[in-house]
Design a protein around this motif. Structure first.
Motif, mmCIF file in Angstrom:
data_model
loop_
_atom_site.group_PDB
_atom_site.id
_atom_site.type_symbol
_atom_site.label_atom_id
_atom_site.label_comp_id
_atom_site.label_asym_id
_atom_site.label_seq_id
_atom_site.Cartn_x
_atom_site.Cartn_y
_atom_site.Cartn_z
ATOM 1 N N SER A 18 87.682 20.238 -7.582
ATOM 2 C CA SER A 18 86.815 19.629 -8.588
ATOM 3 C C SER A 18 87.216 20.132 -9.968
ATOM 4 C CB SER A 18 85.350 19.971 -8.304
ATOM 5 O OG SER A 18 84.527 19.560 -9.363
ATOM 6 N N LEU A 71 88.839 25.512 -4.948
ATOM 7 C CA LEU A 71 88.664 25.342 -3.507
ATOM 8 C C LEU A 71 88.170 23.942 -3.159
ATOM 9 C CD1 LEU A 71 87.026 28.776 -2.623
ATOM 10 C CD2 LEU A 71 89.380 28.063 -2.186
ATOM 11 N N LEU A 72 87.285 23.388 -4.019
ATOM 12 C CA LEU A 72 86.697 22.078 -3.722
ATOM 13 C C LEU A 72 87.431 20.933 -4.417
ATOM 14 C CD1 LEU A 72 82.910 23.046 -4.054
ATOM 15 C CD2 LEU A 72 84.311 22.944 -1.976
ATOM 16 N N LEU A 92 85.538 27.993 -7.322
ATOM 17 C CA LEU A 92 85.001 26.920 -6.483
ATOM 18 C C LEU A 92 85.656 25.585 -6.815
ATOM 19 C CD1 LEU A 92 81.166 27.697 -6.323
ATOM 20 C CD2 LEU A 92 82.802 27.723 -4.433
ATOM 21 N N GLY A 93 85.923 25.373 -8.095
ATOM 22 C CA GLY A 93 86.615 24.146 -8.475
ATOM 23 C C GLY A 93 87.990 24.039 -7.843
#
Length: 812
Positions: A92, A89-90, A86-87
């Motif tokens: 972050s 993809l986002l 997720l990091g």
């Protein structure tokens, strides 16, 4: 006989402890026979399953705490990877670092507390290094893609250092494996000076043995450094941490490599074997005890250690499994573990005349092939079960038994053990058991010891009373306010049948609930919190023998500290097998007499500190079974050696009949029951049993117990220790005579003279081998389950690996 291996500690005084099942107080198989008993039916009808106890509901599949923990660990591992993705993809960096940190923390939990899950993941090719490599790749790749690592040259150094850490880790693993192999000597010892073998200190555990912890620590530091770099945007922090880890790993690898230099290696296999031959020639052992078994079977040898130490001459203990060297209790006798068969054959030229065998195993056949040694089977307990008439016993020169009952048992079994090879030696271990002193005094509790045996390797009905009768017996005993219950299950309870383990856990729960109710009821009585249910009105006093010693609790803490100080050095942390050999030289540790005296003082203090009316679950190493015998007014058990050992006190006892036989058939088929009260699975005879214990006139079986004691254990005079020593001396003399005959025959053969064919040469020096002796035939280990044949199925000679720890025969 029952002793405790090395598991949990004893229950807390005055409370019912409920530790997880495992090796604990040893419950060895029982003994006994009556004169010429009628044989029991070959296949008795199984007893019907009892109806549920009042208030008991059927139990179906349930979610256990262990399964919940496994699911949580898997979920956290997956969550760590998902956070990192997720990091990415986002965009972050915080999520990328948080996912790596969560993964490292979860790995620490899995590797230390969820080892079964770690093994399952490794079986699916998801080893710890694979999981961590993926985590590091996502961490560094994610931070590089998010462009948070600046300046570029430090980012490159971070990548190079991380790759270097991985390379150094695998290099360290390879060198550590070479070091471990060099320190794995062909023999393992205790109480023997091995300073001549050039054994140095063990390498640091972080580099020598614990590769998982090394990788975990390195990964945690790299993840922390990368997190600081991500937060500050400066890659130098991550690079410096990674470079430091790399340097430490390289230094550790270099240190291990230096231990492989010729001058720093331990002695080679040839040098160790030459040293072994020299030590045996110098020590000249006169009698040995041979033992091979699994991790929970050490109690079978432990019970013979004091007897072996008291023998005249120079005793020796011969083991086959490396782990067993540290499993044995404290002893001053030299311990020699020889895992390989080829090395074991060196005993042939050691001058060792006699070996005693407390148990059968697949590896027993290896040593029976040595023709210069006479072998006696001493067993670790006798009972009416089939396993106490093992056909494997005919492979030994002699079978030593407690009394006439076992001799009769072998005669009736017709398994090839000749009557002249059976020697009655009594039970030397029973000296600490105190004799019967009459029923409990008024106002004192009736202490009942419930000591069921385990389920065994076979499906024979009646092996253990736990599944069919255990909960009912406990409920009936707890229903009487006069009873104080001591529950001491066999250490192997539930090791074969998980259903038996479930019953054991429920019984512990029953006892804990009953103890809580009793304490609550007593606390509710104004001014009588210390008064037992059977006491007269008024509070108890410190001088009341039924009242716990006020100062015993503090003394018990001191005694426990003394025991911890004695037990602690036996297997020091951070030391490998070779270093323990070096440090456990003669006189390095407290003597066996010191340990025994300390244990006896602890047990005496333990009982004084206990609530005299409190129910107890006793599953630890201490207190021992003999100490429990001395506390009990009544024993409830199964057909096991606990019965015959307890009978040495001549106290009342009961045996549970879960075989499906009638009481008459049960008494005829199991002679140790002859002087017992027989309890049915419904436990409806418990109230009458308790009345007979409390009322002297109701104890009609006392004369029968005295008669049966002599039949099971032999006469009181001469003492068992004296008879045992005489049996050893007689077998030593036979071994010497046999060696002289063999030597004379060899000399005649070398000189070309004919060897006489008669039973004895004209000069009395030579004769043919006795056809039934094991040295005259190839003693092959029988096949089948250990409870019936004495050798685990598929573990005969030639099948076992050299270092495999096979189990000893199933003790009833």
């Amino acid at each position: 006989m029952r002793t405790e291996p090395d598991a949990a500690s004893a229950s807390t005084p005055g409370s019912a402890s409920t530790p997880a099942p495992g090796p604990a107080a040893g419950n060895a198989p029982a003994a006994g026979n009556a004169p010429a008993p009628a044989p029991a039916p070959a296949e008795p009808a199984p007893a019907p399953a009892p109806a549920p106890l009042p208030g008991q509901t059927p139990r179906g599949p349930r979610i256990t705490r262990d399964s919940l923990g496994t699911a949580a660990a898997l979920a956290l591992l997956a969550a760590g990877y998902l956070l990192q993705l997720l990091g990415l993809l986002l965009a972050s960096a915080a999520l990328v670092v948080a996912g790596a940190a969560l993964g490292v923390l979860t790995e620490s939990w899995v590797l230390t507390r969820r080892r079964a899950l770690a093994r399952s993941l490794a079986g699916a090719q998801l080893h710890h290094p694979v999981r961590q490599l993926l985590r590091d790749a996502l961490l560094l790749g994610g931070l590089a893609r998010l462009d948070v690592l600046r300046p570029l040259n430090y980012a490159v150094w971070l990548l190079v250092a991380v790759l270097g850490c991985w390379a150094a880790h695998f290099m360290c693993q390879a060198v550590a494996a070479r070091v471990r192999r060099s320190r794995r000597l062909p023999v393992v010892t205790r109480n023997i000076d091995v300073s001549a073998l050039r054994i140095g200190p063990a390498p640091p555990a972080l580099f020598g043995r614990n590769g998982a912890a090394r990788l975990l620590a390195c990964s945690a530091l790299v993840a922390a450094g990368a997190g600081v770099s991500a937060a500050t945007g400066d890659a130098r922090w991550g690079a410096l941490v990674a470079l430091a880890c790399w340097a430490v790993l390289l230094a550790g690898t270099l240190h291990l490599a230096c231990m492989l230099l010729p001058g720093r290696r331990p002695a080679s296999e040839e040098e160790v074997l030459a040293w072994l031959d020299g030590w045996l020639a110098a020590y000249r052992p006169t009698v040995g005890m041979y033992f091979s078994g699994g991790t929970a079977s050490a109690y079978q040898a432990d019970m013979w250690l004091p007897t072996l130490a008291r023998l005249e001459g120079r005793p020796l203990i011969v083991l086959r499994e490396r782990f067993m060297v540290q499993k044995l209790d404290a002893t001053d006798v030299p311990v020699l573990c020889i895992p390989k068969v080829a090395h074991l054959m060196r005993l042939e030229h050691s001058g060792l005349p006699v070996l005693l065998h407390p148990a059968n195993s697949g590896k027993t056949s290896h040593v029976l092939r040595i023709p210069t040694i006479k072998h006696a089977f001493i067993n670790h307990g006798e009972s009416d079960k089939l396993s106490s008439c093992n056909p494997y016993a005919k492979a030994y020169d002699e079978v030593w038994v407690a009394g006439p009952a076992a001799r009769e048992r072998y005669r009736l079994a017709g398994i090839g053990v000749r009557d002249e090879d059976v020697v009655e030696v009594g039970r030397p271990q029973l000296e600490p058991v105190r004799p019967y002193a009459g029923p409990p005094a008024p106002g004192r509790p009736v202490t009942v010891l419930y000591a069921p045996t385990w389920e065994g390797w076979t499906d024979d009905p009646g092996n253990t009373s736990l599944p069919l009768a255990g909960e009912r017996i406990v409920a009936a005993l707890l229903a009487d306010e006069r009873v104080r219950l001591l529950y001491k299950p066999h250490p192997m309870t539930g090791s074969v049948d998980p259903a038996v383990a479930d019953v054991d856990r429920r019984i512990r729960g029953q006892i804990a609930e009953a103890e809580a109710r009793r304490r609550a009821a007593r606390a509710a009585r104004p001014g009588r919190a210390d008064t037992g249910p059977g006491h007269a009105d008024g509070p108890a006093h410190a001088d009341d023998p039924a009242h716990p010693d006020a100062g015993a609790a503090a003394e018990l803490e001191r005694r426990e500290a003394e025991l911890a100080a004695l037990d602690g050095p036996s297997a020091p942390r951070g030391r490998d097998e070779a270093e323990r050999m070096l440090r456990q030289h003669p006189g390095a540790w407290p003597s066996e007499a010191t340990v025994r005296t300390t244990v006896e003082a602890w047990e005496e203090c333990y009982w004084r500190a206990c609530d005299p009316w409190g129910h107890l679950v006793l599953t630890g190493r201490r207190p021992g079974i003999h100490s429990c015998f001395n506390q009990a007014d009544l024993l409830v058990s199964d057909v096991s050696s606990v019965v015959s050992d307890y009978l040495s006190s001549e106290k009342p006892y009961a045996v549970v009949n879960t075989t499906g036989l009638t009481e008459e058939e049960f008494r005829a088929g199991f002679p140790t029951v002859r002087a017992a009260t027989v309890l049915a699975p419904e436990a409806d005879g418990v109230p009458d049993l308790l009345e007979s214990v409390c009322e002297p006139d109701g104890d009609v079986l006392r004369p029968a117990r005295a008669e049966l004691k002599a039949y099971l254990l032999g006469p009181d005079e001469p003492p068992s220790a004296v008879r045992f020593q005489r049996a050893v001396a007689a077998l030593q003399a036979e071994a010497r005579a046999h060696g002289e005959r063999r030597g004379s025959a060899a000399m005649r053969e070398a000189a070309g003279a004919p060897v006489p064919d008669g039973p004895e040469a004209p000069d009395g020096t030579n004769g043919p081998e006795e056809p039934d002796r094991p040295e005259a035939r190839d003693a092959e280990a029988p096949s089948g389950p250990p409870g019936t044949s004495g050798v685990p199925s598929g573990q005969g000679a030639g099948v076992l690996g050299e270092d495999e720890a096979d189990g000893a025969d199933g003790a009833p």
